[in-house]
Design an enzyme around this catalytic site. Structure first.
Site, mmCIF file in Angstrom:
data_model
loop_
_atom_site.group_PDB
_atom_site.id
_atom_site.type_symbol
_atom_site.label_atom_id
_atom_site.label_comp_id
_atom_site.label_asym_id
_atom_site.label_seq_id
_atom_site.Cartn_x
_atom_site.Cartn_y
_atom_site.Cartn_z
ATOM 1 N N LYS C 12 39.968 39.362 32.861
ATOM 2 C CA LYS C 12 39.239 37.771 33.264
ATOM 3 C C LYS C 12 40.390 36.566 33.128
ATOM 4 C CE LYS C 12 35.226 37.592 34.907
ATOM 5 N NZ LYS C 12 34.986 38.882 36.288
ATOM 6 N N THR C 59 36.791 43.399 34.758
ATOM 7 C CA THR C 59 36.886 42.309 34.294
ATOM 8 C C THR C 59 36.215 41.628 33.856
ATOM 9 O OG1 THR C 59 36.853 40.886 36.662
ATOM 10 C CG2 THR C 59 39.099 42.001 35.923
ATOM 11 N N ASP C 60 34.289 42.114 34.248
ATOM 12 C CA ASP C 60 33.311 41.601 34.126
ATOM 13 C C ASP C 60 33.677 42.102 32.663
ATOM 14 O OD1 ASP C 60 30.636 40.572 34.469
ATOM 15 O OD2 ASP C 60 30.095 42.563 34.116
ATOM 16 N N PHE C 158 69.216 4.345 27.736
ATOM 17 C CA PHE C 158 69.546 5.187 28.599
ATOM 18 C C PHE C 158 70.965 4.485 29.224
ATOM 19 C CE2 PHE C 158 69.830 8.028 32.482
ATOM 20 C CZ PHE C 158 69.684 9.046 31.299
ATOM 21 N N ASN C 244 59.286 12.822 32.126
ATOM 22 C CA ASN C 244 60.047 11.516 31.726
ATOM 23 C C ASN C 244 58.310 10.314 32.534
ATOM 24 O OD1 ASN C 244 60.614 8.906 31.156
ATOM 25 N ND2 ASN C 244 63.323 10.081 31.109
ATOM 26 N N HIS C 246 57.862 7.792 33.961
ATOM 27 C CA HIS C 246 58.542 6.799 33.794
ATOM 28 C C HIS C 246 57.404 5.432 34.183
ATOM 29 C CE1 HIS C 246 62.021 9.471 35.373
ATOM 30 N NE2 HIS C 246 61.662 9.559 36.327
#
Lengths: 296, 296, 296, 296
Positions: C12, C59-60, C158, C244, C246
């Site tokens: 679940k 799943t319950d 950079f 990144n 920008h």
């Protein structure tokens, strides 16, 4: 200290109900998939000011009503407009302290999978909408659609525009035009063939978009709006809110590559936002029929 | 203090490029709409540890490459798998310090509007995906789709399950089953007719979903997976990740209304999540062909 | 026709549970707000191939277990890692056919409102995450955070990068650097002071981001990763996935306006995506501790 | 065929501009982070009906103007309301064919990281908003916030409500109350200390939410609204739109576990939606100051 309670409304939003039509064991199943929001107005000042909830229909009961009406309302459930009318009538007619109701529905379309009688694929091309309002002024129905994304690769120009000191855009005689159409249109009266009317409007929008040579998105909105009024005599006006989904031609010349309106960057933000109303006549005033959100 | 740089990769993500095919003035236009992400691996320790960027191909250059290849790569641009192969080959073959490249593409489908030669409506039913990986181990291609939402209104059961002290679910012999299919499948080799293969797989998924009587979503995944392996001989395995989009039958009895699996609440969260791989044989191991995200 | 079931898991997902600690009537309340996903592996071939669900824990029931453990697990509920350990131990130890469990938790932080004993404001600065895995290979814990957005207005360069024919980017000695940090880090062992460890790692990330002069986002990741390993001796490695974000300096010269790295366009897409692992030593290999999604 | 163009407006939406204040090299940097949308009205019928764009200020020029004003407008850039006023004045005063302008700004707050002079962490607790409108009727300013999520673990009741045949909700004397506050408030005049006013309103909202014993979300909106009018004399009215973020107490009794309002399911949809206006007096009517979206 003696302040005033102004406009107020409340209800349950986004009740997601799926109704299957399977009465006839030998027939293919059908379904509708609705996200329903209910807003009520009326005599609710005490709920705010003194905290007394005696007149408040709970939002939980609003939810129960929508769910139960998905069966009780019978054939009216099949179209969002008629389902909204059934709900608005109930809240205003059956709950004394409610003087106004607005029902907003998103309807998600499904298509049959390979012609199978009970298997479906969700049609993600658009979402259908409806807004039904009932109050002292009467009952109004607005139909709509959203997330209908259309694009043309040519037959679109933009030039001859106004120049100020911040204008740097270059005019163009050939560009991609694309938009995600949000449209809502008001009907005259509530006695309409909703499915047929919706189909006619949607077809008018896409076919006029395809056919019209465009001088601006504004001009395309006018073309689409007049095509809708031509196609659906029950529609009194249509309102568009259309982002200009910019597709910028990329400069590939630094790499020695020619780009004849072929390679584009599909940009996210910012975007032009063009909004317009096209009406059947000057007399039309449907403003009260739409939901203005927080700006009521 | 003497720590170690482990696995690292970088690139430009979500380069949204739209390529129009309009070379022949007399022919209808075509277009592809791709969201491309590039990840590179190689000799990039210095960029991290000493700050020396001398070997770093900028992510801006990655973007320029994708955009330029949308024209330069010619007919390979028409399918996401062949476009990804052209890009992966370029980065690994032409940039010396790059030893591995992974290209991930989302392809958004469009359909012609009313048969018009250059007007299109976006098909929102699904998104097509491709993951192309080239490194020392070779070149692999994974195709896929996502957001393909399917539903069946009957022919679905769920019972006979394990009981522990937290089990309160009631078994059922008739329920709605719905899921939004995310699937990825690995190909044997790179010499595949991509468009035909994709169409065959997509058709196998929806038609087997429609036809199969379901005893659980797990069983439906198995049916869909084996149908795909039957339909596409170039596919070595397929991996599904499918939410069980729960549609709970509403109890309308407090309102005196019968509900024979007709009215359902479409719940958002939580949801069952069922994931499975179906392989052509035990020998198949395509794990390296998929992108595991942060868990590389 | 005789195909093979490969790796499969189910459970679940997105169980959104809020636990209030209010045992002591005289003490301020506390709360935790968790979105829990459970994935189980084990002897589940029949559920797929024959449709026999006899071994399937529903799943319950997974959902019920998580909800009940939010009370039953006592003090372990207070941190996502210890809550995940309690759940993973239960599923593997108490359900015979389950051989492996992975618990993924998103924890949403809240802060007390104006020092009030039971009123809170959601802290939207980040989401805390935990991944607990128990299987035949042992038990591992990965902590993490996401959506922690940081920005520096200077001390970021950079330049000196590799040039190919697609490189058009201009080098810069002064730029905005911004990223939304997604990080996950593996612990050695499960006997950790989770709250203190998390606080130390988060503080190391933001303070090293602030202090480090940056030559590239790659270099900043290395700075942040080594700061984390310095600050938290229980952490064996950390993995970053950092867009990144920008911020492009706008050219205002056509309008006669100087722009000295003051006015920026915050772009959406595309974006650089930089991912790296920083490890305490070459011997560390925590790959199995992370969740790779569909690429298991 | 002779249809009529009704209300129309256009502009550029979501111009995401980040302005750094760094004039004084020895002072810490500041920044503002705005998402700006511009809507213009005026003499634009030809753009729609004849396709003549001669009076259209391009949406690209709108974008350039916003970006350039992020420097040109000087100190007015520091608060969204004063920035919006500068822009609205420009468009209406300097572009002859523009008779009305509405500027909508989302302002994303950042906080200094560890006291650092140029490093920041995004504050995700809320988004600040401003709507400035200038037209023939004058100039109005609406301030606002959204995504401010608050919760109290007790001191909240709901009972004594109206009963109809769809009412099944049980009354309660102790429950979690939580909402994500969206609020917008109108100012009298435009000569306001915007930063101080915003801080006073935000503080009044969270502190009154914390202190008020709640008989319903409606009553809490009244408490918050009157606290705002007490705290900020420049505010003439405030409008709330607040979802009731339902936290349902889970029934753990099948598992033998007591649950004294401790363990809750945080549900997604549907949700109550409570909306109200609190005004300083009956004379206040600020409707034209807000943006109603498509429902103009």
């Amino acid at each position: 200290m003696s302040y005033v309670l102004g406009h107020n409304q409340y209800g349950k939003a986004e009740i997601h109900v799926v109704r299957v039509f399977r009465d006839d064991a030998s027939a293919p199943h059908d379904l509708v998939d609705y996200n329903v929001s209910v807003s009520l107005t009326g005599d609710f000042a005490d709920a705010h000011i003194t905290g007394d909830q005696a007149k408040v229909l709970t939002t939980d009961a609003c939810k129960n009503t929508v769910n139960s009406f998905a069966k009780e309302a019978g054939e009216a459930v099949r179209e969002p407009e008629s389902f909204g009318l059934a709900l608005a009538n109930h809240f205003v007619d059956d709950v004394p302290q409610v003087s106004g109701a607005r029902i907003i529905i998103e309807a998600f379309p499904w298509q049959r999978a390979h012609g199978h009688p009970h298997a479906f694929v969700k049609n993600g091309d658009y979402v259908r909408t409806a807004t039904v309002t009932k109050n002292a002024a009467g009952t109004t129905v607005v139909s709509g659609l959203k997330e209908l994304t259309v694009l043309k690769t040519t037959d679109s120009e933009f030039h001859g525009f106004y120049q100020d000191r911040y204008t740097t855009l270059q005019p163009t005689n050939d560009r991609i035009m694309a938009t995600a159409v949000t449209a809502q249109w008001a009907h005259e009266g509530v006695d309409v063939q909703w499915a047929e009317s919706f189909a006619a409007v949607k077809d008018a929008i896409t076919s006029s978009f395809a056919k019209a040579y465009s001088y601006a998105l504004q001009a395309t909105l006018w073309e689409m709006g007049t095509a809708v009024l031509d196609a659906a005599s029950d529609v009194s006006e249509i309102r568009f809110s259309c982002p200009n989904k910019h597709h910028f031609v990329l400069d590939l010349s630094p790499f020695g590559v020619e780009n004849n309106c072929e390679v584009h960057h599909a940009d996210d933000r910012p975007y032009g936002l063009i909004e317009a109303t096209i009406k059947r006549s000057e007399d039309v005033d449907a403003t009260g029929a739409y939901d203005p959100g927080q700006a009521w």
